[in-house]
Scaffold this active site. Structure first.
Site, PDB file in Angstrom:
ATOM      1  N   LYS A 220       0.817  -1.211   0.000  1.00 56.90           N
ATOM      2  CA  LYS A 220       0.000   0.000   0.000  1.00 56.90           C
ATOM      3  C   LYS A 220       0.854   1.266   0.000  1.00 56.90           C
ATOM      4  CE  LYS A 220      -4.379  -1.856   1.497  1.00 56.90           C
ATOM      5  NZ  LYS A 220      -5.479  -1.852   2.474  1.00 56.90           N
ATOM      6  N   ARG A 254      -3.736 -10.091   4.888  1.00 54.55           N
ATOM      7  CA  ARG A 254      -4.254 -10.059   3.514  1.00 54.55           C
ATOM      8  C   ARG A 254      -3.113  -9.592   2.608  1.00 54.55           C
ATOM      9  NH1 ARG A 254      -6.902  -6.492  -0.122  1.00 54.55           N
ATOM     10  NH2 ARG A 254      -8.508  -7.552  -1.363  1.00 54.55           N
TER      11      ARG A 254
END
Length: 284
Positions: A220, A254
């Site tokens: 991210k 995740r």
């Protein structure tokens, strides 16, 4: 009684049935948005072999700034992937990354039980659907929509405000009969770089809810932007962040990169639970 060392840590593998997710390496559609059945089956088989316990299928990108596809397009992308996973990996849990109750109902009719991974934070129709079908539910903190979320980052105390959000989630889950829900702090959603790091540093505060905690940190922007790199180069940063998340109580990671996450978990267990031992012991 299980000890901390016995704690189950699950890898949720990201399977993007999209052509516009922020990390190109995660996309499972062939050129032109066509479903590549053979390539898809190979990918999910490898993910399971590398340690994935959950395959998280998403057919509508929710990256910051993205626009949603229609319900029909989402379903047409998702349906062949669901059938392939159900056939190819029958012992692996399926999660569906969607914010649409109608997609949940259609998927349930097709494959039966699965985990609903809802990045919208939930709406009344979704809660009602999940409760009626008896499904597990991932509740994620966010604000606004993918198009507007990054303009909605005003917090006095980001962790405290996210905790208050989950106080409401707990009440809502109880009201709709959703007994099994998973807490996702929403890293990267409606949060600045600094706020994401503060949330990660203080993630152990979410233990008060007694729910499994999902950390979605993989590649991210709050990891790669401070380093001046791209998502393609953010694997090492992801592994460091995942290690911190595990130390702060994460139960589910995740990730895009399953083999590397498996190694991170193995090293975390050595760091957190190893008692030393005699020099004659074999190295792990």
């Amino acid at each position: 009684m299980a000890t901390a060392e016995d704690k189950s840590i699950i890898i949720m593998a990201i399977v993007n049935l999209t052509d516009d997710s922020f990390y190109p390496g995660s996309r499972c559609l062939a050129e032109g948005g066509i479903f590549d059945g053979e390539g898809f089956r190979l990918r999910v088989r490898n993910m399971v072999k590398e340690g994935a316990g959950i395959l998280d299928l998403g057919a509508c990108s929710t990256r910051p700034g993205s626009r949603s596809v229609s319900e029909e397009e989402e379903w047409e992308r998702l349906r062949p992937g669901l059938l392939a996973v159900a056939e190819e990996c029958p012992g692996v849990r399926i999660s569906i990354d969607t914010f649409r109750p109608a997609i949940v109902s259609r998927a349930y009719d097709l494959i039966g039980s699965f985990i609903v991974n809802d990045v919208s934070g939930g709406c009344a129709d979704m809660w009602s659907t999940v409760g009626e079908l008896g499904l597990e539910y991932v509740a994620m903190h966010t604000r606004g929509t993918p198009e507007t979320m990054q303009q909605l980052t005003e917090y006095d105390d980001v962790t405290l405000e996210v905790i208050r959000f989950f106080d409401t989630i707990a009440e809502t889950a109880y009201r709709y009969g959703v007994k099994d829900w998973i807490l996702d702090p929403g890293f990267g959603f409606a949060k600045t770089v600094e706020q994401n790091w503060a949330l990660l540093r203080e993630m152990d505060r979410f233990g008060k809810f007694g729910k499994r905690i999902l950390a979605g940190l993989s590649r991210k922007s709050f990891l790669y932007k401070p380093l001046g790199i791209t998502p393609d180069d953010a694997l090492t940063a992801t592994q460091i962040a995942d290690f911190i998340a595990l130390d702060k109580g994460a139960d589910i990671l995740r990730v895009h990169d399953v083999a590397e996450a498996s190694r991170t978990i193995r090293l975390f267990r050595l760091y957190r639970y190893s008692s030393g031992g005699s020099p004659s012991q074999k190295p792990v």
